[in-house]
Motif scaffolding. Structure first.
Motif, PDB file in Angstrom:
ATOM      1  N   PRO A 169      -2.705   8.230 -14.062  1.00 20.28           N
ATOM      2  CA  PRO A 169      -2.479   8.220 -15.568  1.00 20.28           C
ATOM      3  C   PRO A 169      -3.079   9.552 -16.157  1.00 20.28           C
ATOM      4  N   VAL A 170      -2.496   9.930 -17.187  1.00 22.39           N
ATOM      5  CA  VAL A 170      -3.096  11.141 -18.048  1.00 22.39           C
ATOM      6  C   VAL A 170      -4.495  11.197 -18.531  1.00 22.39           C
ATOM      7  N   TRP A 171      -4.989  10.153 -18.504  1.00 21.61           N
ATOM      8  CA  TRP A 171      -6.374  10.139 -19.195  1.00 21.61           C
ATOM      9  C   TRP A 171      -7.451  10.679 -17.956  1.00 21.61           C
ATOM     10  N   VAL A 195     -21.472  14.388 -11.766  1.00 20.32           N
ATOM     11  CA  VAL A 195     -21.179  13.592 -10.529  1.00 20.32           C
ATOM     12  C   VAL A 195     -20.309  12.563 -10.858  1.00 20.32           C
ATOM     13  N   ALA A 196     -20.063  12.080 -11.929  1.00 24.50           N
ATOM     14  CA  ALA A 196     -19.193  10.872 -12.322  1.00 24.50           C
ATOM     15  C   ALA A 196     -18.150  11.558 -12.611  1.00 24.50           C
ATOM     16  N   SER A 197     -17.697  12.655 -13.143  1.00 23.08           N
ATOM     17  CA  SER A 197     -16.455  13.353 -13.004  1.00 23.08           C
ATOM     18  C   SER A 197     -15.809  13.630 -11.816  1.00 23.08           C
ATOM     19  N   LEU A 198     -16.748  13.867 -10.827  1.00 21.13           N
ATOM     20  CA  LEU A 198     -16.204  13.982  -9.311  1.00 21.13           C
ATOM     21  C   LEU A 198     -15.772  12.743  -8.851  1.00 21.13           C
ATOM     22  N   GLY A 199     -16.451  11.556  -9.014  1.00 22.52           N
ATOM     23  CA  GLY A 199     -15.922  10.209  -8.727  1.00 22.52           C
ATOM     24  C   GLY A 199     -14.690  10.061  -9.387  1.00 22.52           C
ATOM     25  N   ILE A 200     -14.402  10.250 -10.431  1.00 21.03           N
ATOM     26  CA  ILE A 200     -13.116  10.310 -11.199  1.00 21.03           C
ATOM     27  C   ILE A 200     -11.964  10.966 -10.649  1.00 21.03           C
ATOM     28  N   LEU A 201     -12.321  12.288 -10.319  1.00 19.93           N
ATOM     29  CA  LEU A 201     -11.584  13.389  -9.850  1.00 19.93           C
ATOM     30  C   LEU A 201     -10.919  12.782  -8.289  1.00 19.93           C
ATOM     31  N   SER A 202     -11.814  12.005  -7.646  1.00 19.01           N
ATOM     32  CA  SER A 202     -11.434  11.407  -6.311  1.00 19.01           C
ATOM     33  C   SER A 202     -10.319  10.508  -6.480  1.00 19.01           C
ATOM     34  N   ARG A 203      -9.959   9.935  -7.492  1.00 18.61           N
ATOM     35  CA  ARG A 203      -8.843   9.037  -7.707  1.00 18.61           C
ATOM     36  C   ARG A 203      -7.672   9.754  -8.097  1.00 18.61           C
ATOM     37  N   TRP A 204      -7.774  10.797  -8.271  1.00 23.62           N
ATOM     38  CA  TRP A 204      -6.584  11.858  -9.063  1.00 23.62           C
ATOM     39  C   TRP A 204      -5.428  11.966  -7.924  1.00 23.62           C
ATOM     40  N   ARG A 205      -4.354  11.708  -8.143  1.00 22.69           N
ATOM     41  CA  ARG A 205      -3.128  12.046  -7.105  1.00 22.69           C
ATOM     42  C   ARG A 205      -2.292  12.922  -7.747  1.00 22.69           C
ATOM     43  N   ALA A 225       0.855  -1.337  -0.035  1.00 25.45           N
ATOM     44  CA  ALA A 225      -0.112  -0.058   0.112  1.00 25.45           C
ATOM     45  C   ALA A 225       0.919   1.342   0.039  1.00 25.45           C
ATOM     46  N   ALA A 226       1.764   1.360   0.864  1.00 22.85           N
ATOM     47  CA  ALA A 226       2.975   2.358   0.731  1.00 22.85           C
ATOM     48  C   ALA A 226       3.341   2.640  -0.492  1.00 22.85           C
ATOM     49  N   ALA A 227       3.919   1.537  -1.477  1.00 23.61           N
ATOM     50  CA  ALA A 227       4.446   1.698  -2.621  1.00 23.61           C
ATOM     51  C   ALA A 227       3.530   2.169  -3.485  1.00 23.61           C
ATOM     52  N   ASP A 228       2.178   1.738  -3.492  1.00 22.50           N
ATOM     53  CA  ASP A 228       1.189   2.116  -4.410  1.00 22.50           C
ATOM     54  C   ASP A 228       0.666   3.410  -4.355  1.00 22.50           C
ATOM     55  N   SER A 229       0.799   4.108  -3.078  1.00 25.62           N
ATOM     56  CA  SER A 229       0.219   5.528  -2.982  1.00 25.62           C
ATOM     57  C   SER A 229       1.286   6.563  -3.600  1.00 25.62           C
ATOM     58  N   LYS A 230       2.331   6.122  -3.818  1.00 22.26           N
ATOM     59  CA  LYS A 230       3.347   7.250  -4.607  1.00 22.26           C
ATOM     60  C   LYS A 230       3.139   7.127  -6.174  1.00 22.26           C
ATOM     61  N   LYS A 231       2.315   6.279  -6.646  1.00 24.92           N
ATOM     62  CA  LYS A 231       2.334   6.092  -8.004  1.00 24.92           C
ATOM     63  C   LYS A 231       1.300   7.373  -8.646  1.00 24.92           C
ATOM     64  N   ALA A 271     -12.207  13.380 -16.975  1.00 26.58           N
ATOM     65  CA  ALA A 271     -13.022  14.104 -15.784  1.00 26.58           C
ATOM     66  C   ALA A 271     -13.489  15.426 -16.489  1.00 26.58           C
ATOM     67  N   VAL A 272     -12.463  16.158 -17.090  1.00 30.46           N
ATOM     68  CA  VAL A 272     -12.848  17.317 -17.589  1.00 30.46           C
ATOM     69  C   VAL A 272     -13.938  17.266 -18.754  1.00 30.46           C
ATOM     70  N   ILE A 273     -13.758  16.469 -19.616  1.00 29.70           N
ATOM     71  CA  ILE A 273     -14.699  15.955 -20.756  1.00 29.70           C
ATOM     72  C   ILE A 273     -15.890  15.633 -20.210  1.00 29.70           C
ATOM     73  N   LEU A 274     -16.256  14.881 -18.920  1.00 27.46           N
ATOM     74  CA  LEU A 274     -17.287  14.477 -18.457  1.00 27.46           C
ATOM     75  C   LEU A 274     -18.161  15.917 -17.943  1.00 27.46           C
ATOM     76  N   ILE A 275     -17.395  16.800 -17.267  1.00 22.77           N
ATOM     77  CA  ILE A 275     -17.836  17.898 -16.737  1.00 22.77           C
ATOM     78  C   ILE A 275     -18.417  19.062 -18.104  1.00 22.77           C
ATOM     79  N   VAL A 276     -17.670  18.981 -19.161  1.00 20.95           N
ATOM     80  CA  VAL A 276     -17.961  19.884 -20.318  1.00 20.95           C
ATOM     81  C   VAL A 276     -19.262  19.210 -20.840  1.00 20.95           C
ATOM     82  N   VAL A 277     -19.271  17.806 -21.036  1.00 21.27           N
ATOM     83  CA  VAL A 277     -20.506  17.120 -21.753  1.00 21.27           C
ATOM     84  C   VAL A 277     -21.644  17.260 -20.886  1.00 21.27           C
TER      85      VAL A 277
END
Length: 87
Positions: free
Chosen positions: A31-33, A77-87, A22-28, A38-44
């Motif tokens: 992805p760019v997509w 709302v789906a874009s907010l869910g996706i943005l919650s995964r953004w690091r 878990a410690a090694a995974d949190s520093k990753k 998320a921005v595309i979903l907000i605009v749509v």
């Protein structure tokens, strides 16, 4: 009056054997997509709602009536869910 003795506190070091993956995974980095999607979903979502209101509730899908609002807000709302995964 005598002065009390100053005690040194030990510095806390977390154990390394508990969940090392878990410690090694949190520093990753994310992805760019992810933020792009998320921005595309907000605009749509916003575009869907704007078209729905400006067309006097005839477009994008007239037979859905007020479910068009659910589609627009659902995209945002789906874009907010996706943005919650953004690091």
């Amino acid at each position: 009056m005598p002065k009390s003795q100053v005690r040194k506190k030990k510095v806390y070091t977390p154990p390394s054997d508990i969940r090392p993956a878990a410690a090694a995974d949190s520093k990753k980095p994310s992805p760019v997509w992810l933020p792009a999607t998320a921005v595309i979903l907000i605009v749509v979502g916003i575009a869907w709602l704007v078209v729905y209101y400006l067309s006097s509730q005839q477009w994008p899908v007239e037979s859905w009536q007020y479910w068009n609002l659910a589609v627009g807000f659902g995209c945002m709302v789906a874009s907010l869910g996706i943005l919650s995964r953004w690091r």
